[in-house]
Design an enzyme around this catalytic site. Sequence first.
Site, PDB file in Angstrom:
ATOM      1  N   THR A  38      41.961  63.600   8.523  1.00  0.00           N
ATOM      2  CA  THR A  38      42.141  64.413   9.724  1.00  0.00           C
ATOM      3  C   THR A  38      43.017  63.735  10.754  1.00  0.00           C
ATOM      4  OG1 THR A  38      40.005  65.493   9.397  1.00  0.00           O
ATOM      5  CG2 THR A  38      40.910  65.560  11.616  1.00  0.00           C
ATOM      6  N   SER A  85      39.847  62.873   2.706  1.00  0.00           N
ATOM      7  CA  SER A  85      38.986  61.822   2.156  1.00  0.00           C
ATOM      8  C   SER A  85      38.072  62.273   1.020  1.00  0.00           C
ATOM      9  CB  SER A  85      38.170  61.159   3.263  1.00  0.00           C
ATOM     10  OG  SER A  85      37.217  62.029   3.812  1.00  0.00           O
ATOM     11  N   THR A 118      37.290  61.330   7.712  1.00  0.00           N
ATOM     12  CA  THR A 118      35.922  60.959   8.087  1.00  0.00           C
ATOM     13  C   THR A 118      34.863  61.352   7.059  1.00  0.00           C
ATOM     14  OG1 THR A 118      35.652  63.014   9.343  1.00  0.00           O
ATOM     15  CG2 THR A 118      36.424  61.065  10.551  1.00  0.00           C
ATOM     16  N   ASP A 119      35.154  62.319   6.192  1.00  0.00           N
ATOM     17  CA  ASP A 119      34.108  62.815   5.283  1.00  0.00           C
ATOM     18  C   ASP A 119      33.552  61.712   4.392  1.00  0.00           C
ATOM     19  OD1 ASP A 119      34.327  65.287   6.380  1.00  0.00           O
ATOM     20  OD2 ASP A 119      35.243  66.254   4.638  1.00  0.00           O
TER      21      ASP A 119
END
Length: 353
Positions: A38, A85, A118-119
């Site tokens: 992101t 990710s 971030t995932d």
Amino acid sequence: MPVMSYSASAATDTNPTSQTTAVQTSLPNIKILATGGTIAGSSESNTDVTGYKAGALGIDVLINAVPEMKKVADISGEQIANVGSPDIDNAVLLKLANRINELLSSDDVDGIVVTHGTDTLEETAYFLDLVVKSDKPVVVVGAMRPATAISADGSFNLYNAVKIASNPESTGKGVMIVLNDRIGAARYITKTNTTGTDTFKSVEQGYLGVVSGDKVYFYNQSTRKHTANTVFDVKGMTELPQVDILYEYQNNGSYLYDAAVASGAKGIVVAGSGNGSLSTRSSEGAARAVDQGVTVVRSTRTGSGVVTPLDSDAEIGTLYADSLNPQKARILLMLALTQTKDPATIQSYFEAY
């Protein structure tokens, strides 16, 4: 700090080999390794915070959008990958870890910043925490809003990451994660909210520190072994053992254990209920897997707390994950299986790391 802004031409810069260097010999040398996510996301609408394309922007764009970083450190960048990710795989993990170790072995590099979606950011950070062979700072950073959004958080997160990586007090802290001004240990911090900018929290163990008023403050440190003090070394590795995660729920069956084993799993992590509890059917499936030489580790789906040893571990042959959530337990088990298949030794890793 200005909000990140991009021209249409900049948004198309995804050159995987592009590099940007600012020469300031009096400043620490910080290498930024980009993997996408992101923080490098882009959308045609500046109010779109969910439907954007992750990893749309190249490393040069990210660096040039935050010129203030160049007052903090001598910056250069490399594009390791450029994906969301969820698509980070073992090949990317090994490539990233080996490049970090190569860079940190040089006197010309003082610290590393990794940009990441971030995932699965916490998984990559914990992997690096176990395999980076240096006390020099490694900071993993991401964003919850794409770079083209109003109030995009990536610019300040990246600036803070460079400040932390440049700070002498960051030495020996292990791999760190920074978002929303908070500094977390890779071992302890996790994503807790789907879209909120304050999603990364260290609920039980607390944060290592904060960035406030343009200054880095450290208050705590991780007590678990990390980086240069681990037994894990991925140099020369081209693959990692397959470890799968199964989820405990009411009325579940044991067939998923059989499917994992049949598909080549060398290890299974169970997101058990409560204190890593398994149903009768799950216990049967876990026992069959153990009998076939597969290591089974009980974690918990609750989100926090310590999974403790149970009498059933001795009966079935399962291990327990301590306070590691399922996704991090998978990372440790994967690396553990590169060293040994001895259950007692693997259990000692979960208690040490």
